[in-house]
Motif scaffolding. Structure first.
Motif, short mmCIF file in Angstrom:
data_model
loop_
_atom_site.label_atom_id
_atom_site.label_comp_id
_atom_site.label_asym_id
_atom_site.label_seq_id
_atom_site.Cartn_x
_atom_site.Cartn_y
_atom_site.Cartn_z
N TRP A 1 10.13 -19.19 0.78
CA TRP A 1 9.43 -19.99 -0.21
C TRP A 1 10.20 -20.09 -1.53
O TRP A 1 9.79 -20.83 -2.45
CB TRP A 1 8.06 -19.40 -0.50
N ALA A 2 11.32 -19.40 -1.64
CA ALA A 2 12.02 -19.28 -2.91
C ALA A 2 12.52 -20.64 -3.44
O ALA A 2 12.41 -20.92 -4.64
CB ALA A 2 13.18 -18.30 -2.79
N GLU A 3 13.07 -21.46 -2.57
CA GLU A 3 13.61 -22.74 -3.02
C GLU A 3 12.52 -23.59 -3.69
O GLU A 3 12.74 -24.17 -4.76
CB GLU A 3 14.22 -23.50 -1.83
N ASP A 4 11.38 -23.67 -3.05
CA ASP A 4 10.28 -24.44 -3.63
C ASP A 4 9.78 -23.81 -4.92
O ASP A 4 9.42 -24.53 -5.88
CB ASP A 4 9.13 -24.56 -2.63
N TYR A 5 9.77 -22.49 -4.95
CA TYR A 5 9.30 -21.78 -6.15
C TYR A 5 10.20 -22.11 -7.34
O TYR A 5 9.72 -22.33 -8.46
CB TYR A 5 9.31 -20.28 -5.88
N ILE A 6 11.50 -22.15 -7.09
CA ILE A 6 12.46 -22.49 -8.14
C ILE A 6 12.22 -23.92 -8.64
O ILE A 6 12.14 -24.17 -9.85
CB ILE A 6 13.90 -22.34 -7.61
N LYS A 7 12.08 -24.85 -7.71
CA LYS A 7 11.89 -26.26 -8.07
C LYS A 7 10.57 -26.49 -8.80
O LYS A 7 10.45 -27.43 -9.60
CB LYS A 7 11.95 -27.13 -6.82
N ASN A 8 9.59 -25.63 -8.55
CA ASN A 8 8.28 -25.78 -9.18
C ASN A 8 8.21 -25.17 -10.57
O ASN A 8 7.14 -25.18 -11.19
CB ASN A 8 7.20 -25.17 -8.28
N HIS A 9 9.33 -24.64 -11.07
CA HIS A 9 9.35 -24.05 -12.41
C HIS A 9 10.47 -24.66 -13.26
O HIS A 9 11.35 -23.97 -13.76
CB HIS A 9 9.51 -22.52 -12.32
N PRO A 10 10.44 -25.98 -13.43
CA PRO A 10 11.51 -26.64 -14.19
C PRO A 10 11.54 -26.29 -15.67
O PRO A 10 12.54 -26.52 -16.34
CB PRO A 10 11.22 -28.13 -13.98
N THR A 11 10.44 -25.75 -16.19
CA THR A 11 10.45 -25.34 -17.60
C THR A 11 11.20 -24.03 -17.79
O THR A 11 11.56 -23.69 -18.92
CB THR A 11 9.02 -25.19 -18.13
N ILE A 12 11.41 -23.30 -16.71
CA ILE A 12 12.13 -22.02 -16.78
C ILE A 12 13.53 -22.15 -16.18
O ILE A 12 14.49 -21.57 -16.71
CB ILE A 12 11.34 -20.92 -16.05
N VAL A 13 13.65 -22.91 -15.10
CA VAL A 13 14.94 -23.10 -14.44
C VAL A 13 15.45 -24.51 -14.72
O VAL A 13 14.75 -25.49 -14.44
CB VAL A 13 14.82 -22.88 -12.92
N GLU A 14 16.66 -24.60 -15.25
CA GLU A 14 17.28 -25.91 -15.44
C GLU A 14 17.79 -26.40 -14.08
O GLU A 14 18.70 -25.82 -13.50
CB GLU A 14 18.45 -25.81 -16.43
N LEU A 15 17.18 -27.46 -13.58
CA LEU A 15 17.47 -27.93 -12.23
C LEU A 15 18.73 -28.78 -12.14
O LEU A 15 19.25 -29.01 -11.04
CB LEU A 15 16.27 -28.71 -11.68
N ASP A 16 19.22 -29.26 -13.26
CA ASP A 16 20.46 -30.05 -13.26
C ASP A 16 21.37 -29.56 -14.38
O ASP A 16 21.58 -30.24 -15.39
CB ASP A 16 20.15 -31.54 -13.45
#
Length: 216
Positions: free
Chosen positions: A8-23
């Motif tokens: 589930w980690a990949e989705d968890y990362i994508k669901n927290h864009p305010t914490i993880v910079e996705l680009d």
């Protein structure tokens, strides 16, 4: 020790864009816009479960922090730590940072932290050590002229190798500690590895190194 896979980690990362910079590549040269305030910018390579970056962000609200972690099974723990409305000066990157110059502009970083990096003890793996000269070239490019590389490790061989590597690259060594915890530095933020190793009685090494002013 290999961590258990978290599907589930990949989705968890994508669901927290305010914490993880996705680009992060699009942010190159403009990282200050990611934060509420423009202030000195620190980068940690190998954030792990996030104890260090979380502690530093809380201890230094006058700085902004970026943590890079390539392992999705680990970075989710860092996300949980930074998922706090009181922490607005820290963000994460989920990438294998092969070349920092792809994500950061020249002179964009003020401090760069190397905490308990993989020592890669075999000679044939020397090029993978984060204090090998090809990595130092990257650090010199993204750091400001007065920027610092700050390293902590429990591995004496890596520490000795790094001191030599820094010196041969023309860097200036400062604040070299052969037993960090003997100094009782109350401002020291321990990583998860640091606490584990120090509880076993292992010495923790630390140093700071800076580059000479870049030639115009």
């Amino acid at each position: 020790m290999r961590l258990r896979n978290k599907p589930w980690a990949e989705d968890y990362i994508k669901n927290h864009p305010t914490i993880v910079e996705l680009d992060p590549y699009q942010r190159r040269g403009n990282w200050q816009s990611r934060f509420e305030q423009e202030q000195p910018l620190a980068l940690e390579i190998g954030t792990g479960k996030g104890r260090f970056i979380d502690g530093m962000a809380r201890q230094h609200p006058d700085m902004n922090f970026i943590g890079i972690e390539r392992d999705k099974n680990v970075i989710v723990s860092a996300i949980d730590k930074l998922n706090d409305p009181d922490v607005t000066n820290a963000t994460l990157i989920h990438e294998n940072a092969k070349d920092l110059r792809d994500m950061f502009g020249e002179n964009e970083i003020d401090r760069l932290y190397l905490n308990f990096s993989d020592p890669w003890p075999k000679s044939r793996h020397e090029k993978r050590r984060l204090t090998y000269y090809t990595f130092l070239e990257q650090y010199q490019n993204v750091l400001k002229d007065d920027g610092l590389v700050i390293m902590k490790t429990d591995n004496r061989q890596l520490f000795e190798y790094s001191l030599v590597s820094f010196s041969q690259f023309g860097m200036t060594l400062q604040d070299v500690k052969l037993d960090l915890h003997a100094s009782d530095d109350e401002t020291n933020i321990m990583t998860e590895y640091e606490e584990k190793f120090s509880q076993k009685g292992q010495v923790i090494y630390r140093c700071e190194a800076s580059f000479s002013a870049k030639q115009s």
